[in-house]
Design an enzyme around this catalytic site. Structure first.
Site, short mmCIF file in Angstrom:
data_model
loop_
_atom_site.label_atom_id
_atom_site.label_comp_id
_atom_site.label_asym_id
_atom_site.label_seq_id
_atom_site.Cartn_x
_atom_site.Cartn_y
_atom_site.Cartn_z
CB CYS A 1 -0.91 -0.01 1.22
SG CYS A 1 -2.11 -1.32 1.12
CG ASP A 2 4.93 3.39 -0.40
OD1 ASP A 2 4.94 4.19 -1.36
OD2 ASP A 2 5.62 3.56 0.61
#
Ligand SMILES: *Cc1c(COP(=O)(O)O)cnc(C)c1O
Length: 377
Positions: free
Chosen positions: A325-326
């Site tokens: 989730c980056d």
């Protein structure tokens, strides 16, 4: 892709993501580099792949080791290398780490500043030292410029100074940049090294060693020259600049030793579009990304070749990203990658030539993802 890795992946079906490293290929690369530069000692750059089986195989073959930290020194010792086969090649070392390296028997150190020289003199008295000079990294896909080395005029003073400090100045080192695809890249640095040798000789200091660094490439999407071609170009430059006074030389291959010995197998997590616009590229999300070992995709510097079970069928341009989730975890967007239209979630893909700079770059627990698993066969 080696047959042994393909068989391992087929028969064992290890869970993904993982890298499989073929130690026989590491050995072949060692022999090719040794054959290409028969007068050079090989100091394997441990950071490229510090896996214990890799270090053990290389130690058994007679390799020496270039290390950057106390744990890397300890790993090389554990693999069977004696301290006289280990260099502490990082020019940025803590005082306490120099003392520990000295205690472990290491007697060969790199530096590029008078401040570092003072630390070495204090904690590793009488040791051999070599001074690193700056290079511009031109022609390299992963440059190692600016941060390391000093200008030649400073290097020659620092080598003379080393003797004043009671150390043994032995020579000069440089690194022409990693994944260096220009076989002539060593020539300019060797000209500078030869000039430093002459200056030191005029000041009563006899240098004997040129450390040619790493830079030897691995085949990714494009072909690269063989080790033999690099060897010939470097040898010609050495003769051109040193004539009848040939120095001892060492090389520090990392990528060229282990890169093509490894393959990452990864599962496709999702293939999806972000709009109804058919011209927009679909996104392919893999279960490995920048934080799972593919850090060298930073700025899309290293462009790995990817194979899929549908190769040969119809394909389309895609954007490839990792699972975290980056939003930095995008592998290839600027560079156009085409993957088969049939590719879907659950398929296994292979990222080729990923034996170097993957396991050691993998995050320990980002988003709960485990570090890259490694199988050494
Ligand atoms: C990283 C490094 C190497 C290895 O470089 P490659 O391009 O992977 O061969 C060699 N020497 C030093 C000092 C390094 O820092």
């Amino acid at each position: 892709m080696t047959d042994r890795i393909i068989r391992f992946l087929r028969d064992r079906r290890p869970s993904t993501p993982c890298v499989v490293v073929d130690l026989d290929r590491v050995e072949e690369n060692y022999r090719a580099l040794a054959g290409a530069l028969p007068n050079s000692r090989i100091f394997y750059a441990v950071k490229a792949n510090p896996g214990a089986p890799v270090l053990k195989r290389l130690a058994d073959l007679g390799s020496c080791f270039d290390t950057a930290s106390v744990p890397e020194i300890e790993m090389a010792l554990a693999a069977g290398a004696t301290p006289d086969r280990i260099s502490f090649g990082n020019t940025i070392k803590k005082q306490g780490d120099i003392a520990r390296a000295y205690q472990l028997g290491v007697r060969l150190y790199a530096y590029d500043s008078v401040e570092e020289l003072e630390k070495i003199a204090a904690s590793a008295p009488g040791s051999k030292v070599f001074c690193r000079i700056l290079t511009d990294g031109a022609g390299a896909e992963w440059p190692l410029s600016r941060k390391f080395g000093c200008v030649p005029e400073m290097a020659q003073d620092l080598l003379v100074k080393a003797a004043d400090f009671g150390l043994q100045p032995v020579g000069v080192s440089f690194h022409v940049g990693s994944q260096q695809c220009n076989v002539e890249a060593w020539d300019g640095a060797l000209a500078q090294a030869a000039a430093i040798f002459r200056h030191c000789e005029a000041n009563g200091i006899e240098l004997s060693l040129v450390n040619l660094g790493g830079g030897f490439p691995t085949r990714y999407r494009n072909g690269v020259p063989t080790a033999e071609i690099y060897g010939r170009a470097i040898d010609a430059s050495l003769k051109r600049h040193f004539g009848n006074h040939m120095p001892d030389t060492i090389i520090e291959p990392g990528r060229g030793m282990v890169g093509d010995a490894g393959i990452i197998e990864s599962e496709v997590v999702l293939v999806a579009r972000k709009s109804y616009d058919a011209d927009e590229r679909p996104w392919v999300y893999l279960d490995v990304g920048k934080f799972g070992g593919l850090a060298e995709t930073m700025d899309e510097s290293i462009r790995y070749q990817i194979s899929t079970p549908h190769d040969g069928g119809e394909d389309q341009p895609v954007i490839i990203a990792g699972p975290t989730c980056d939003s930095a975890d995008v592998l290839y967007e600027k560079n156009v990658y085409r993957l088969p239209t049939a590719l879907k979630a659950g398929d296994r893909v292979r990222i080729l030539s990923t034996g170097a700079y993957t396991t050691s770059y993998s995050a320990v627990n980002f988003n709960g993802f485990a570090p890259l698993a490694a199988h050494y066969i």
